[in-house]
Design an enzyme around this catalytic site. Sequence first.
Site, short mmCIF file in Angstrom:
data_model
loop_
_atom_site.label_atom_id
_atom_site.label_comp_id
_atom_site.label_asym_id
_atom_site.label_seq_id
_atom_site.Cartn_x
_atom_site.Cartn_y
_atom_site.Cartn_z
N LYS A 22 34.21 48.41 2.28
CA LYS A 22 33.65 47.06 2.07
C LYS A 22 32.12 47.12 2.22
O LYS A 22 31.38 46.60 1.39
CB LYS A 22 34.22 46.10 3.10
N ASN A 23 31.64 47.79 3.27
CA ASN A 23 30.21 47.78 3.58
C ASN A 23 29.40 48.74 2.71
O ASN A 23 28.19 48.85 2.88
CB ASN A 23 29.98 48.03 5.07
N CYS A 115 30.25 36.75 10.20
CA CYS A 115 31.04 36.62 11.43
C CYS A 115 30.19 36.01 12.54
O CYS A 115 29.00 36.25 12.64
CB CYS A 115 31.47 38.01 11.90
N ARG A 120 22.31 36.98 14.60
CA ARG A 120 22.15 37.65 13.30
C ARG A 120 20.86 37.19 12.58
O ARG A 120 20.89 36.65 11.49
CB ARG A 120 23.39 37.45 12.44
N ASP A 316 31.93 48.06 14.82
CA ASP A 316 33.04 47.48 14.05
C ASP A 316 34.39 47.98 14.53
O ASP A 316 35.43 47.52 14.05
CB ASP A 316 32.89 47.78 12.56
N ARG A 408 38.81 38.96 4.77
CA ARG A 408 37.44 39.26 4.30
C ARG A 408 37.24 40.76 4.18
O ARG A 408 36.43 41.22 3.38
CB ARG A 408 36.39 38.70 5.28
C1 EPZ Z 1 26.16 45.49 8.93
O1 EPZ Z 1 25.78 44.19 9.35
C2 EPZ Z 1 27.65 45.40 8.65
N1 EPZ Z 1 27.90 44.43 7.58
C3 EPZ Z 1 28.39 44.98 9.92
O2 EPZ Z 1 29.79 45.00 9.62
C4 EPZ Z 1 28.11 46.00 11.01
O3 EPZ Z 1 28.72 45.58 12.20
C5 EPZ Z 1 26.60 46.12 11.22
O4 EPZ Z 1 25.95 46.45 9.98
C6 EPZ Z 1 26.24 47.19 12.23
O5 EPZ Z 1 26.77 48.42 11.83
C7 EPZ Z 1 27.73 44.84 6.29
O6 EPZ Z 1 27.36 45.96 6.02
C8 EPZ Z 1 28.02 43.81 5.24
P1 EPZ Z 1 22.49 45.05 11.41
P2 EPZ Z 1 24.20 43.82 9.49
O7 EPZ Z 1 21.38 44.45 10.63
O8 EPZ Z 1 23.42 44.51 8.44
C9 EPZ Z 1 19.91 42.84 14.70
C10 EPZ Z 1 31.95 44.18 9.55
O9 EPZ Z 1 32.75 43.92 10.46
N2 EPZ Z 1 19.01 42.43 13.60
O10 EPZ Z 1 22.61 46.54 11.49
O11 EPZ Z 1 24.08 42.36 9.63
C11 EPZ Z 1 21.28 42.18 14.60
O12 EPZ Z 1 21.26 40.89 15.18
C12 EPZ Z 1 30.51 43.76 9.68
O13 EPZ Z 1 32.24 44.82 8.49
C13 EPZ Z 1 17.81 41.82 13.92
O14 EPZ Z 1 17.49 41.61 15.09
O15 EPZ Z 1 23.88 44.47 10.92
C14 EPZ Z 1 22.16 43.13 15.38
O16 EPZ Z 1 22.02 42.86 16.77
C15 EPZ Z 1 30.25 42.96 10.94
N3 EPZ Z 1 16.97 41.43 12.90
C16 EPZ Z 1 21.52 44.50 15.08
O17 EPZ Z 1 20.21 44.24 14.59
C17 EPZ Z 1 17.29 41.65 11.59
O18 EPZ Z 1 16.47 41.30 10.71
C18 EPZ Z 1 22.28 45.29 14.02
O19 EPZ Z 1 22.44 44.45 12.89
C19 EPZ Z 1 18.52 42.27 11.28
C20 EPZ Z 1 19.37 42.66 12.30
#
Ligand code: EPZ
Length: 427
Positions: A22-23, A115, A120, A316, A408
Amino acid sequence: MQKFEIVGGNRLCGCVKLKGAKNSVLPLLSASLLTEDEVTICECPNILDVENMLKILKELGVKVERDGDKIKTSGKILNTEIPDSLAREMRSSIFLIGSMLGKAGKARTAYPGGCAIGRRPIDLHIKGLKELGVSVTESTTHIDCKTPKSKNENGNVCTSKLHGADIYFEKVSVGATENLILASVLANGRTILRNVAREPEICDLVRMLNAMGAQIKVVGSSILEITGVESLHGIVYTPIPDRIVAGTLMVAVAMCGGEVQILNCEANHLKAITTKLANSSCNITTRYGITLIESNGAPAFMRALATAPYPGFPTDMQAQFVTMMSIANGTSLVSEKVFENRFGYVEELKKLGADIEIVHDIAVVKGNSKLKGATVKATDLRGGSALVLAGLKAEGTTYVEDIFHIDRGYESFEIMLSELGANIKRI
Ligand code: EPZ
């Protein structure tokens, strides 16, 4: 509203073939906007997030067709505004911005949904886009992005391309890394991205973009160098298999006992998961690309487990492991270091008999619980899948409601599990 009815106690035996991750599929669909040529992505799972992404692409004016597991896109971006209802459906709408800016010079979207696992924010996305020359206007509900206007040789105003930049991510972010890669592949000049996320799904995106004519080099363990090119061409691409679906299935076997073969699992992507499972009483072997997981259904507890960006233990898989630890033979400590609020499912898990206490970012899981069937609600995608795993083990019948969260990210989760011998049906 649909729910799962699960009668616990069955061992799991059989074999499974994974669909595309998915990701991976979601950013690859965004990347398809960077060319008007036909892009075909194979092995796409039939899940809500992909369906929503296809609806958004159609709203942007792109031709989209689905032929079984194959998704084909082609044509120009005719509209650069993502409909609010779709943007709020999921997190992935945010990294459409990078492609829209790279190809069409404009993008407007409501803040993304996804989610309920934390605030986020998208500050890293916005900061990086601004460094590439994007002007960003943020209201309380929307983000408006434009590349600067410039006059061409005969004096007409036109959207100029983004320009390369040297960008450092203060925090490792999968989505921000993907967004900036997508925004910079057609930019003028060279972009350096430092402290990038290194998930396999990012490597998949780089692989497809380079096969489409992009010039992206890995110049360090977490540094990418992107040289902007004039255009990208179409491709037929097969994404990596879904490592989180594979990991979820492995935990199901670890909890219920049995022997399951995963036919197309990319073992290298699951090292952090399989290492932990092997320490906790599973026997996992991979031969000729087939991964066999065997277990007696009596997992050993884990003194300490912490989530981390790849190649660390994936966030995840946190909910699934906490659920497994609730029946293990001792007390385990599981800390969530990536998201600030990813224990929402625990209250529901406690209704099934789990003995868990949350202390700051740590779940203290007492273990030795005898799970008993009850009615519970999925709170998010992975937390929902964990409740299903608990139901597979619990004595008696468990009803899991709000299963749209699970749909999802897991295609026909109940069919996959019942084909392995689980007593689960969608009602
Ligand atoms: C991706 O989400 C995945 N989703 C998530 O999978 C996964 O849990 C996550 O990466 C971490 O591996 C998809 O790929 C569609 P991040 P993403 O930006 O990109 C903070 C699932 O279950 N952050 O790596 O949103 C954020 O709050 C989903 O399949 C900022 O602070 O995750 C978090 O604490 C859930 N500022 C950390 O970084 C930003 O601008 C990691 O988030 C962006 C993120």
